[in-house]
Design a protein around this motif. Structure first.
Motif, PDB file in Angstrom:
ATOM      1  N   GLY A  77       2.306  -7.216 -24.306  1.00 54.86           N
ATOM      2  CA  GLY A  77       1.943  -7.657 -22.953  1.00 54.86           C
ATOM      3  C   GLY A  77       3.087  -8.292 -22.198  1.00 54.86           C
ATOM      4  N   GLU A  78       4.331  -7.853 -22.491  1.00 55.19           N
ATOM      5  CA  GLU A  78       5.504  -8.482 -21.889  1.00 55.19           C
ATOM      6  C   GLU A  78       6.105  -7.684 -20.726  1.00 55.19           C
ATOM      7  OE1 GLU A  78       6.972 -10.549 -26.111  1.00 55.19           O
ATOM      8  OE2 GLU A  78       8.075  -8.827 -25.284  1.00 55.19           O
ATOM      9  N   VAL A  79       5.458  -6.564 -20.359  1.00 53.09           N
ATOM     10  CA  VAL A  79       6.055  -5.645 -19.379  1.00 53.09           C
ATOM     11  C   VAL A  79       5.176  -5.507 -18.139  1.00 53.09           C
ATOM     12  CG1 VAL A  79       6.728  -3.238 -18.964  1.00 53.09           C
ATOM     13  CG2 VAL A  79       7.303  -4.343 -21.147  1.00 53.09           C
ATOM     14  N   GLY A  80       5.806  -5.572 -16.972  1.00 49.38           N
ATOM     15  CA  GLY A  80       5.136  -5.306 -15.692  1.00 49.38           C
ATOM     16  C   GLY A  80       5.917  -4.254 -14.924  1.00 49.38           C
ATOM     17  N   VAL A  81       5.299  -3.712 -13.878  1.00 47.98           N
ATOM     18  CA  VAL A  81       5.920  -2.651 -13.091  1.00 47.98           C
ATOM     19  C   VAL A  81       5.893  -3.014 -11.610  1.00 47.98           C
ATOM     20  CG1 VAL A  81       5.723  -0.243 -12.365  1.00 47.98           C
ATOM     21  CG2 VAL A  81       5.286  -0.848 -14.737  1.00 47.98           C
ATOM     22  N   LEU A  82       7.031  -2.825 -10.933  1.00 46.20           N
ATOM     23  CA  LEU A  82       7.134  -3.036  -9.478  1.00 46.20           C
ATOM     24  C   LEU A  82       7.350  -1.679  -8.815  1.00 46.20           C
ATOM     25  CD1 LEU A  82       9.539  -6.105  -9.010  1.00 46.20           C
ATOM     26  CD2 LEU A  82       7.124  -6.033  -8.461  1.00 46.20           C
ATOM     27  N   LEU A  83       6.447  -1.303  -7.948  1.00 46.53           N
ATOM     28  CA  LEU A  83       6.541  -0.031  -7.241  1.00 46.53           C
ATOM     29  C   LEU A  83       6.930  -0.273  -5.785  1.00 46.53           C
ATOM     30  CD1 LEU A  83       6.041   2.955  -6.563  1.00 46.53           C
ATOM     31  CD2 LEU A  83       3.594   2.450  -6.489  1.00 46.53           C
ATOM     32  N   MET A  84       8.021   0.363  -5.346  1.00 50.47           N
ATOM     33  CA  MET A  84       8.425   0.282  -3.937  1.00 50.47           C
ATOM     34  C   MET A  84       7.753   1.440  -3.199  1.00 50.47           C
ATOM     35  SD  MET A  84      12.449  -0.708  -4.467  1.00 50.47           S
ATOM     36  CE  MET A  84      12.657   0.083  -6.063  1.00 50.47           C
ATOM     37  N   ALA A  85       6.701   1.112  -2.431  1.00 44.95           N
ATOM     38  CA  ALA A  85       5.869   2.162  -1.815  1.00 44.95           C
ATOM     39  C   ALA A  85       5.588   1.873  -0.347  1.00 44.95           C
ATOM     40  CB  ALA A  85       4.560   2.291  -2.590  1.00 44.95           C
ATOM     41  N   GLY A  86       6.586   1.316   0.347  1.00 47.04           N
ATOM     42  CA  GLY A  86       6.351   0.923   1.745  1.00 47.04           C
ATOM     43  C   GLY A  86       6.484   2.046   2.755  1.00 47.04           C
ATOM     44  N   GLY A  87       7.054   3.194   2.342  1.00 47.34           N
ATOM     45  CA  GLY A  87       7.353   4.257   3.293  1.00 47.34           C
ATOM     46  C   GLY A  87       6.165   5.131   3.645  1.00 47.34           C
ATOM     47  N   GLN A  88       6.231   5.710   4.833  1.00 49.88           N
ATOM     48  CA  GLN A  88       5.232   6.693   5.262  1.00 49.88           C
ATOM     49  C   GLN A  88       5.807   8.099   5.056  1.00 49.88           C
ATOM     50  OE1 GLN A  88       5.003   4.604   9.139  1.00 49.88           O
ATOM     51  NE2 GLN A  88       2.814   4.936   9.016  1.00 49.88           N
ATOM     52  N   GLY A  89       4.929   9.088   5.004  1.00 46.07           N
ATOM     53  CA  GLY A  89       5.371  10.460   4.780  1.00 46.07           C
ATOM     54  C   GLY A  89       5.754  11.167   6.066  1.00 46.07           C
ATOM     55  N   THR A  90       6.443  10.467   6.963  1.00 43.50           N
ATOM     56  CA  THR A  90       6.747  11.008   8.294  1.00 43.50           C
ATOM     57  C   THR A  90       7.496  12.330   8.213  1.00 43.50           C
ATOM     58  OG1 THR A  90       6.963   8.702   8.972  1.00 43.50           O
ATOM     59  CG2 THR A  90       7.636  10.373  10.564  1.00 43.50           C
ATOM     60  N   ARG A  91       8.538  12.382   7.376  1.00 45.09           N
ATOM     61  CA  ARG A  91       9.322  13.619   7.255  1.00 45.09           C
ATOM     62  C   ARG A  91       8.499  14.752   6.648  1.00 45.09           C
ATOM     63  NH1 ARG A  91      15.070  12.449   4.500  1.00 45.09           N
ATOM     64  NH2 ARG A  91      15.475  10.420   5.419  1.00 45.09           N
ATOM     65  N   LEU A  92       7.429  14.385   5.961  1.00 46.77           N
ATOM     66  CA  LEU A  92       6.580  15.393   5.318  1.00 46.77           C
ATOM     67  C   LEU A  92       5.466  15.867   6.244  1.00 46.77           C
ATOM     68  CD1 LEU A  92       6.244  13.407   1.969  1.00 46.77           C
ATOM     69  CD2 LEU A  92       7.780  15.313   2.399  1.00 46.77           C
ATOM     70  N   GLY A  93       5.480  15.336   7.477  1.00 51.17           N
ATOM     71  CA  GLY A  93       4.437  15.710   8.436  1.00 51.17           C
ATOM     72  C   GLY A  93       3.158  14.942   8.231  1.00 51.17           C
ATOM     73  N   SER A  94       3.267  13.746   7.605  1.00 52.97           N
ATOM     74  CA  SER A  94       2.075  12.935   7.325  1.00 52.97           C
ATOM     75  C   SER A  94       2.322  11.510   7.807  1.00 52.97           C
ATOM     76  CB  SER A  94       1.795  12.926   5.820  1.00 52.97           C
ATOM     77  OG  SER A  94       0.866  11.928   5.483  1.00 52.97           O
ATOM     78  N   THR A  95       1.285  10.880   8.336  1.00 53.58           N
ATOM     79  CA  THR A  95       1.417   9.468   8.736  1.00 53.58           C
ATOM     80  C   THR A  95       0.917   8.545   7.630  1.00 53.58           C
ATOM     81  OG1 THR A  95      -0.760   9.560   9.772  1.00 53.58           O
ATOM     82  CG2 THR A  95       1.158   9.967  11.198  1.00 53.58           C
TER      83      THR A  95
ATOM     84  N   MET B 268       4.380  -2.647  -3.812  1.00 51.87           N
ATOM     85  CA  MET B 268       4.939  -3.186  -2.561  1.00 51.87           C
ATOM     86  C   MET B 268       4.699  -2.204  -1.421  1.00 51.87           C
ATOM     87  SD  MET B 268       8.732  -4.680  -1.578  1.00 51.87           S
ATOM     88  CE  MET B 268       9.608  -3.137  -1.316  1.00 51.87           C
ATOM     89  N   THR B 269       3.908  -2.640  -0.458  1.00 53.39           N
ATOM     90  CA  THR B 269       3.610  -1.849   0.734  1.00 53.39           C
ATOM     91  C   THR B 269       4.441  -2.394   1.899  1.00 53.39           C
ATOM     92  OG1 THR B 269       1.833  -3.314   1.439  1.00 53.39           O
ATOM     93  CG2 THR B 269       1.233  -1.555  -0.103  1.00 53.39           C
ATOM     94  N   SER B 270       4.187  -1.886   3.091  1.00 50.01           N
ATOM     95  CA  SER B 270       4.799  -2.446   4.295  1.00 50.01           C
ATOM     96  C   SER B 270       3.671  -2.752   5.272  1.00 50.01           C
ATOM     97  CB  SER B 270       5.784  -1.447   4.911  1.00 50.01           C
ATOM     98  OG  SER B 270       5.104  -0.259   5.276  1.00 50.01           O
TER      99      SER B 270
END
Length: 492
Positions: A100-118, A167-169
């Motif tokens: 139980g010593e491990v955690g995860v940080l996800l950087m997920a603040g971006g939108q899919g603008t270049r992919l044609g998605s908001t 992590m969102t924005s």
């Protein structure tokens, strides 16, 4: 804080113009502006501006001393190609996960603008047979890893937890949380999925004055993926003291894996990388992939003077980029940065002490704003201001014990950056690379997969190719997707 005190504070900081329209605002607008200005550390904004501008100016001086850029010294990095060591690292990492010593940080603040998605990028469907989103794939890898750690560590079912800090924005937080709720957190316990928000910084004029995007609102922009560090210290809920760092401490997490959402092959909480970093006693470590060719426009982990750093492709000469190791024939500047990092929680807590020494990067942009004389919205035709960003790797030079692990690109890195049909780093290449990996899993387990057959294996079945022993000797002649090992029989 009284309005007079707030105004004096901003005037002392040279930003009193933000009250220009105060007398014309209604009560709601006044409350909105006050709330924003009270939350803003305007003195820090000024320090960031002056540090960024002075660092940039110094670097442009003709007589400026630039630290020499050198490739990683021999022995500074290791590779997963050493199977014996990789097995040992995996065991060390799995043991830490089981404790139980491990955690995860996800950087997920971006939108899919270049992919044609908001929508937030993690919601994107790359076109797999299952139509699972990037978020779902990563959640299921965590779930499988918890099970593997329990099984191999002889722990009771459900006892191993790898908490996931997402992590969102500002623009993506609500939609991200709603997506997780709608999908029942993809089978994870919601108590172990913690959402937090990337910070913002005001947009500035070229002279460092804060811009307004309406008479009652400061223009802001995300502070870059390096805002991760400050975000871990910010309250998870306004008005409450809990932060990501305090939650990590409460759970007694010692090690953290951080990565970006847009890599469909990412090994979340990779036990090999964790074990490697733990054995190296690293404060911070980077996972890298070999550059495909000298001219590939990717930053590389290298040395700037005596410090580890990420050096942008544009900073390396053609001669340096093409230089090869005399013994191996490999590129000397080969360690392609993929924003995939290990930290000890002790190190994450220490970042605040040296953060003021980091120079933010200046991005000069066309920034819509309110004209202070007329109150009209101005949409400039050329760059009129600056946004300040920090990159997640800016902390590397301040790391005492830093390590680098090289992994295979085809197994661990296929980023989603471009619109469908682009031909590189797009949904089609992500889909292709993931399904090719699943085929390798089956072949390595002793099966034969007929030409043109595509089989998608749920991460709940296998995290990295393990658990497929029963397919040995089978010949797969049908395409399909499987959510359980027994479902593979129908495709043989």
């Amino acid at each position: 804080m009284s309005i007079d005190t707030l105004r004096k504070r901003y005037e002392a900081a040279g930003q009193g113009h933000l009250f220009k329209f105060w007398s014309k605002l209604n009560e709601t607008e006044k409350a909105e502006l006050v709330s924003q200005l009270e939350a803003l550390n305007i003195e820090r904004v000024n320090r960031i501006f002056f540090k960024a501008v002075s660092s940039e100016t110094e670097a442009l001086q003709p007589d400026a001393h630039a630290d020499s850029i050198e490739p990683l010294p021999k022995g500074a990095s290791d590779s997963v190609s050493d199977a014996v060591k990789a097995k040992e690292w995996r065991q060390t990492g799995l043991d830490a996960i089981a404790r139980g010593e491990v955690g995860v940080l996800l950087m997920a603040g971006g939108q899919g603008t270049r992919l044609g998605s908001t929508a937030p990028k993690g919601c994107y469907d790359i076109g797999l047979p299952s139509h699972k989103s990037l978020f779902q794939y990563q959640a299921e890898r965590i779930a499988r890893l918890q099970t593997v750690a329990e099984t191999e560590g002889k722990k009771p079912a459900g006892s191993v937890v790898v908490p996931w800090y997402v992590m969102t924005s500002g623009p993506t937080r609500r939609e991200t949380e709603d997506f997780f709720k709608k999908n029942s957190y993809f089978g994870l316990d919601s108590r172990n999925v913690v959402f937090f928000e990337q910070g913002t910084l005001p947009c500035l004029t070229m002279e460092g004055k804060v811009l307004l995007d309406s008479p009652s609102r400061v223009a802001v922009a995300p502070d870059g993926n390096g805002g991760l560090y400050a975000a871990t210290r910010s309250p998870l809920t306004p008005g409450k003291p809990d932060t990501v760092l305090s939650d990590l401490a409460k759970r007694k997490i010692l090690y953290v894996h951080a990565y970006c959402v847009d890599n469909c092959l990412v090994r979340v909480a990779d036990p090999v990388f964790l074990g490697y970093s733990i054995q190296k006693q690293a404060d911070c470590a980077a996972k890298v992939v070999p550059k495909t060719h000298p001219a590939e426009s990717v930053g590389v982990v290298a040395c700037r003077g005596t410090k580890f750093s990420v050096v942008e492709y544009s900073e390396i000469s053609k001669e340096q980029a093409e230089r090869r190791d005399a013994d191996t024939g490999e590129l000397t500047f080969r360690a392609g940065n993929i924003a995939n990092h290990f930290y000890t929680t002790t190190y994450l807590n220490r970042v605040e002490a040296f953060e003021e020494e980091l120079a933010f990067h200046i991005a000069r942009k066309k920034i819509p704003h309110v004209d202070l004389e007329t109150g009209e919205i101005v949409k400039p035709a050329k760059a009129n201001g600056m946004k300040m960003e920090m990159f997640v790797f800016d902390v590397f030079p301040f790391t005492e014990r830093f390590s680098v692990l090289e992994v295979q690109r085809n197994e661990e890195f296929s980023p989603l950056k471009n619109a469908p049909g682009t031909g590189s780093d797009d949904p089609e290449t992500s889909r292709r690379d993931l399904l090719a990996q699943h085929k390798r899993f089956l072949v390595q387990a002793g099966a034969t997969v007929k030409e043109g057959i595509e089989i998608e294996i749920s991460p709940l079945v296998s995290y990295a190719g393990e658990g497929l022993e029963t397919v040995k000797g089978k010949v797969f002649t049908r395409s399909g997707m499987v959510e359980g090992i027994e479902e593979l029989d129908a495709l043989a």
